[in-house]
Design a protein around this motif. Structure first.
Motif, PDB file in Angstrom:
ATOM      1  N   SER A   1       3.643   9.714  -9.882  1.00 49.95           N
ATOM      2  CA  SER A   1       3.156   9.816 -11.266  1.00 49.95           C
ATOM      3  C   SER A   1       2.298  11.042 -11.480  1.00 49.95           C
ATOM      4  O   SER A   1       2.173  11.528 -12.608  1.00 49.95           O
ATOM      5  N   THR A   2       1.704  11.562 -10.415  1.00 47.29           N
ATOM      6  CA  THR A   2       0.870  12.769 -10.557  1.00 47.29           C
ATOM      7  C   THR A   2       1.675  14.027 -10.265  1.00 47.29           C
ATOM      8  O   THR A   2       1.132  15.125 -10.288  1.00 47.29           O
ATOM      9  N   GLY A   3       2.939  13.890  -9.931  1.00 51.10           N
ATOM     10  CA  GLY A   3       3.797  15.027  -9.670  1.00 51.10           C
ATOM     11  C   GLY A   3       3.659  15.581  -8.262  1.00 51.10           C
ATOM     12  O   GLY A   3       4.057  16.698  -7.997  1.00 51.10           O
ATOM     13  N   GLY A   4       3.144  14.790  -7.353  1.00 52.35           N
ATOM     14  CA  GLY A   4       2.920  15.261  -5.982  1.00 52.35           C
ATOM     15  C   GLY A   4       4.147  15.226  -5.102  1.00 52.35           C
ATOM     16  O   GLY A   4       4.137  15.764  -4.011  1.00 52.35           O
TER      17      GLY A   4
ATOM     18  N   THR B   1       0.838  -1.205   0.000  1.00 50.74           N
ATOM     19  CA  THR B   1       0.000   0.000   0.000  1.00 50.74           C
ATOM     20  C   THR B   1       0.869   1.250   0.000  1.00 50.74           C
ATOM     21  O   THR B   1       0.609   2.203  -0.753  1.00 50.74           O
ATOM     22  N   GLU B   2       1.906   1.240   0.812  1.00 52.96           N
ATOM     23  CA  GLU B   2       2.821   2.385   0.875  1.00 52.96           C
ATOM     24  C   GLU B   2       3.546   2.603  -0.455  1.00 52.96           C
ATOM     25  O   GLU B   2       3.652   3.739  -0.936  1.00 52.96           O
ATOM     26  N   VAL B   3       4.012   1.528  -1.059  1.00 50.18           N
ATOM     27  CA  VAL B   3       4.688   1.636  -2.353  1.00 50.18           C
ATOM     28  C   VAL B   3       3.718   2.141  -3.416  1.00 50.18           C
ATOM     29  O   VAL B   3       4.059   3.018  -4.228  1.00 50.18           O
ATOM     30  N   GLY B   4       2.495   1.629  -3.413  1.00 46.96           N
ATOM     31  CA  GLY B   4       1.497   2.079  -4.377  1.00 46.96           C
ATOM     32  C   GLY B   4       1.171   3.549  -4.211  1.00 46.96           C
ATOM     33  O   GLY B   4       1.041   4.289  -5.200  1.00 46.96           O
ATOM     34  N   THR B   5       1.042   4.001  -2.966  1.00 45.00           N
ATOM     35  CA  THR B   5       0.770   5.419  -2.710  1.00 45.00           C
ATOM     36  C   THR B   5       1.922   6.286  -3.190  1.00 45.00           C
ATOM     37  O   THR B   5       1.716   7.337  -3.811  1.00 45.00           O
TER      38      THR B   5
END
Length: 62
Positions: A58-61, A48-52
């Motif tokens: 990928s969204t530039g956050g 979950t942490e890796v996915g977040t």
């Protein structure tokens, strides 16, 4: 004659080897099951942490 037949049957070890391999396989399965049960929550949290992290990257956050 019957005693020779029984003695020969009791001295065979073919089946014993197969049973030993079966017990080893069962032991390995128990260890794997215990490890998955014990570490399941940690592994879920890690993914979950890796996915977040990947999602925010990928969204530039980041």
């Amino acid at each position: 004659m019957l005693t020779k037949l029984i003695a020969r049957y009791l001295s065979r070890e073919d089946g014993a080897t197969a049973i030993e391999y079966g017990l080893i396989a069962a032991g390995i399965a128990v260890v794997i099951s215990a490890a998955v049960f014990a570490l399941g929550g940690s592994i879920t949290n890690l993914f979950t942490e890796v996915g977040t992290t990947l999602d925010s990257a990928s969204t530039g956050g980041v």
